[in-house]
Design a protein around this motif. Structure first.
Motif, PDB file in Angstrom:
ATOM      1  N   GLN A 236       0.833  -1.200   0.000  1.00 25.54           N
ATOM      2  CA  GLN A 236       0.000   0.000   0.000  1.00 25.54           C
ATOM      3  C   GLN A 236       0.867   1.250   0.000  1.00 25.54           C
ATOM      4  OE1 GLN A 236      -2.298   0.993   3.535  1.00 25.54           O
ATOM      5  NE2 GLN A 236      -4.077   1.438   2.264  1.00 25.54           N
ATOM      6  N   SER A 237       2.009   1.199   0.704  1.00 25.34           N
ATOM      7  CA  SER A 237       2.889   2.365   0.743  1.00 25.34           C
ATOM      8  C   SER A 237       3.427   2.700  -0.640  1.00 25.34           C
ATOM      9  CB  SER A 237       4.059   2.116   1.710  1.00 25.34           C
ATOM     10  OG  SER A 237       4.842   1.018   1.299  1.00 25.34           O
ATOM     11  N   GLN A 238       3.685   1.677  -1.484  1.00 20.50           N
ATOM     12  CA  GLN A 238       4.163   1.927  -2.835  1.00 20.50           C
ATOM     13  C   GLN A 238       3.079   2.571  -3.694  1.00 20.50           C
ATOM     14  OE1 GLN A 238       5.397  -2.104  -3.734  1.00 20.50           O
ATOM     15  NE2 GLN A 238       7.542  -1.593  -3.452  1.00 20.50           N
ATOM     16  N   VAL A 239       1.836   2.135  -3.506  1.00 21.48           N
ATOM     17  CA  VAL A 239       0.715   2.727  -4.246  1.00 21.48           C
ATOM     18  C   VAL A 239       0.549   4.183  -3.858  1.00 21.48           C
ATOM     19  CG1 VAL A 239      -1.779   2.650  -4.622  1.00 21.48           C
ATOM     20  CG2 VAL A 239      -0.465   0.517  -4.471  1.00 21.48           C
ATOM     21  N   ARG A 240       0.614   4.465  -2.556  1.00 18.97           N
ATOM     22  CA  ARG A 240       0.424   5.838  -2.089  1.00 18.97           C
ATOM     23  C   ARG A 240       1.611   6.724  -2.470  1.00 18.97           C
ATOM     24  NH1 ARG A 240      -2.814   5.452   3.718  1.00 18.97           N
ATOM     25  NH2 ARG A 240      -4.743   4.644   2.782  1.00 18.97           N
ATOM     26  N   TYR A 241       2.801   6.159  -2.526  1.00 21.07           N
ATOM     27  CA  TYR A 241       3.957   6.939  -2.974  1.00 21.07           C
ATOM     28  C   TYR A 241       3.792   7.310  -4.444  1.00 21.07           C
ATOM     29  CZ  TYR A 241       8.781   8.395  -3.728  1.00 21.07           C
ATOM     30  OH  TYR A 241       9.903   9.123  -4.036  1.00 21.07           O
ATOM     31  N   ARG A 242       3.249   6.386  -5.236  1.00 20.89           N
ATOM     32  CA  ARG A 242       2.995   6.696  -6.646  1.00 20.89           C
ATOM     33  C   ARG A 242       1.994   7.829  -6.770  1.00 20.89           C
ATOM     34  NH1 ARG A 242       0.975   2.176  -8.238  1.00 20.89           N
ATOM     35  NH2 ARG A 242      -1.183   2.787  -8.595  1.00 20.89           N
ATOM     36  N   HIS A 243       0.951   7.833  -5.951  1.00 20.91           N
ATOM     37  CA  HIS A 243      -0.020   8.927  -5.973  1.00 20.91           C
ATOM     38  C   HIS A 243       0.648  10.260  -5.622  1.00 20.91           C
ATOM     39  CE1 HIS A 243      -3.415   5.807  -5.088  1.00 20.91           C
ATOM     40  NE2 HIS A 243      -2.973   5.750  -6.325  1.00 20.91           N
ATOM     41  N   PHE A 244       1.536  10.233  -4.628  1.00 20.55           N
ATOM     42  CA  PHE A 244       2.275  11.448  -4.256  1.00 20.55           C
ATOM     43  C   PHE A 244       3.113  11.937  -5.439  1.00 20.55           C
ATOM     44  CE2 PHE A 244       6.542  12.842  -2.829  1.00 20.55           C
ATOM     45  CZ  PHE A 244       6.205  14.102  -2.352  1.00 20.55           C
ATOM     46  N   LEU A 245       3.764  11.020  -6.136  1.00 21.37           N
ATOM     47  CA  LEU A 245       4.600  11.404  -7.273  1.00 21.37           C
ATOM     48  C   LEU A 245       3.771  12.045  -8.389  1.00 21.37           C
ATOM     49  CD1 LEU A 245       6.999   8.333  -7.547  1.00 21.37           C
ATOM     50  CD2 LEU A 245       7.523  10.581  -6.613  1.00 21.37           C
ATOM     51  N   TYR A 246       2.561  11.543  -8.609  1.00 21.57           N
ATOM     52  CA  TYR A 246       1.688  12.153  -9.619  1.00 21.57           C
ATOM     53  C   TYR A 246       1.293  13.565  -9.219  1.00 21.57           C
ATOM     54  CZ  TYR A 246       1.039   7.917 -12.404  1.00 21.57           C
ATOM     55  OH  TYR A 246       1.235   6.846 -13.228  1.00 21.57           O
TER      56      TYR A 246
END
Length: 388
Positions: free
Chosen positions: A32-42
């Motif tokens: 989940q942390s990787q998914v949320r980090y991707r959202h932050f990057l977007y």
């Protein structure tokens, strides 16, 4: 164009550094942390784009487009702070009260920004453009930055406090996340002092580069190791430890592909079948039958030690012979048959084997070779049964 050029450079580096992290992965093993980090990057990418446009539009003195872009600028900044908080909470895996409070704080700040930006349409409390098209910030804009800076600092302190009970890579990763938050809070402070300088873009760029270098690369390697382990387990027979039917079918595809590419011109197929397994199961039980299968597999792997061995059925095995085992196939078969006959005399495991080789003149596929080897194996199986 100086202001816009910093944003362009930040966007390019951001995309190159975080290319893997930005890709959506459908695997259920993605954290989940990787998914949320991707959202932050977007969100950071959206901020870079709005920042680039702002610098260019402001230089052109196009007030209306610049006003709209300024709104997007503040919204994307607020979204990046919110999504950073969501990422930190997921990274620490905190589902308790403090994690909930952090999330609530992120949402409150983001909501506050949206409301005040709407009010700014009617009364300039965040920013305004004067009659000469000069951009001027107002008091609420500084409130944004202070609140965002405080949230970054709190999440950083919280992340660093967790490191006391961690060891090894986990401790280093948490320290890196905490340090990255401090870096961004410092650049927000600089942004508050110099509103016409792209300090927030630089801060985000530095933070994501640090995370990529010291956290994300390690997590990706760990993820790939987990995927390889899962793949290995899926292709491994749990009873004998050799490759299973699924791995066998995959290997056959590779053989056909290598033949099609002229990379493979010779190989052999050894087919094995156990004699007497039903009798062992009926008279001594299935546990003894399992031991009988494992003993047979050990025998096959010991003699055909340079070839991949597959369990393709309950009491059936196959080996693909290449290189040394292919060249020495007749001697290996002779050794195997001799041991099978000795085992028959001593009451040990008896395995029938048949070997055939690929002939490009008559074989159109792997199955042609397998069928001939299978026939030889059954001839040998009957011969072993007829022995006293």
């Amino acid at each position: 164009m100086y202001y816009a050029s910093i944003g362009v450079l930040s966007l390019i580096i951001h995309f190159i550094i975080n290319f893997e992290a930005l890709k959506k992965r459908n695997s259920h093993r993605v954290r989940q942390s990787q998914v949320r980090y991707r959202h932050f990057l977007y969100a950071v990418m959206l901020f870079y784009i709005s920042d680039i446009l702002w610098g260019w539009l402001y230089e052109q003195r196009w007030t209306a487009p610049t006003y709209i872009d300024t709104m997007i600028f503040f919204i994307s900044m607020g979204a990046s702070v919110l999504l950073w908080t969501r990422f930190v909470v997921a990274f620490i895996d905190n589902k308790g009260r403090f994690g909930t409070l952090l999330m609530a704080g992120g949402w409150m700040i983001f909501t506050f920004q949206l409301v005040t930006l709407i009010i700014n349409f009617f009364t300039p409390i965040v920013f305004e453009f004067l009659e000469n098209d000069e951009y001027r910030t107002r008091a609420v804009r500084n409130v944004y930055l202070v609140l965002q800076m405080l949230l970054f600092i709190i999440t950083s302190i919280y992340t660093l406090s967790v490191t006391a009970r961690l060891k090894g890579e986990a401790r280093a990763h948490h320290r890196t996340i905490g340090f990255s938050g401090i870096v961004m809070s410092l650049f927000i402070l600089l942004q508050s002092q110099y509103p016409l300088m792209p300090f927030y873009s630089v801060g985000c760029l530095l933070a994501t580069c640090i995370i990529h270098s010291f956290v994300y690369k390690d997590e990706m390697l760990e993820h790939f190791k987990e995927m390889e382990t899962a793949r290995s387990m899926a292709f491994r027979d749990p009873l004998t430890g050799v490759r299973n039917k699924m791995a066998y079918l995959e290997f056959l595809k590779e053989i056909e592909l290598r033949i099609e590419r002229k990379e493979l011109t010779e190989y052999g197929v050894a087919v094995f079948d156990l004699n007497g397994l039903k009798e062992v199961n009926d008279t001594r039980g299935h546990d003894e039958g399992d031991e009988y299968i494992k003993s047979a597999c050990t025998l096959i792997c010991r003699i055909f030690e340079h070839s991949p061995v597959f369990r393709i059925g309950g009491d059936e095995f196959a080996a693909i012979l290449e290189r040394d085992d292919y060249e020495n196939r007749e001697a290996l078969l002779e050794e195997f048959d001799a041991e099978a006959e000795e085992n028959r005399k001593s009451g040990d495991v008896v395995v029938a084997c048949g070997i055939e080789t690929y002939d490009p003149k008559i074989d159109t596929s792997y199955n042609d070779v397998f069928r001939r080897a299978d026939k030889k194996m059954y001839v040998r199986k009957e011969a072993l049964k007829e022995m006293n």
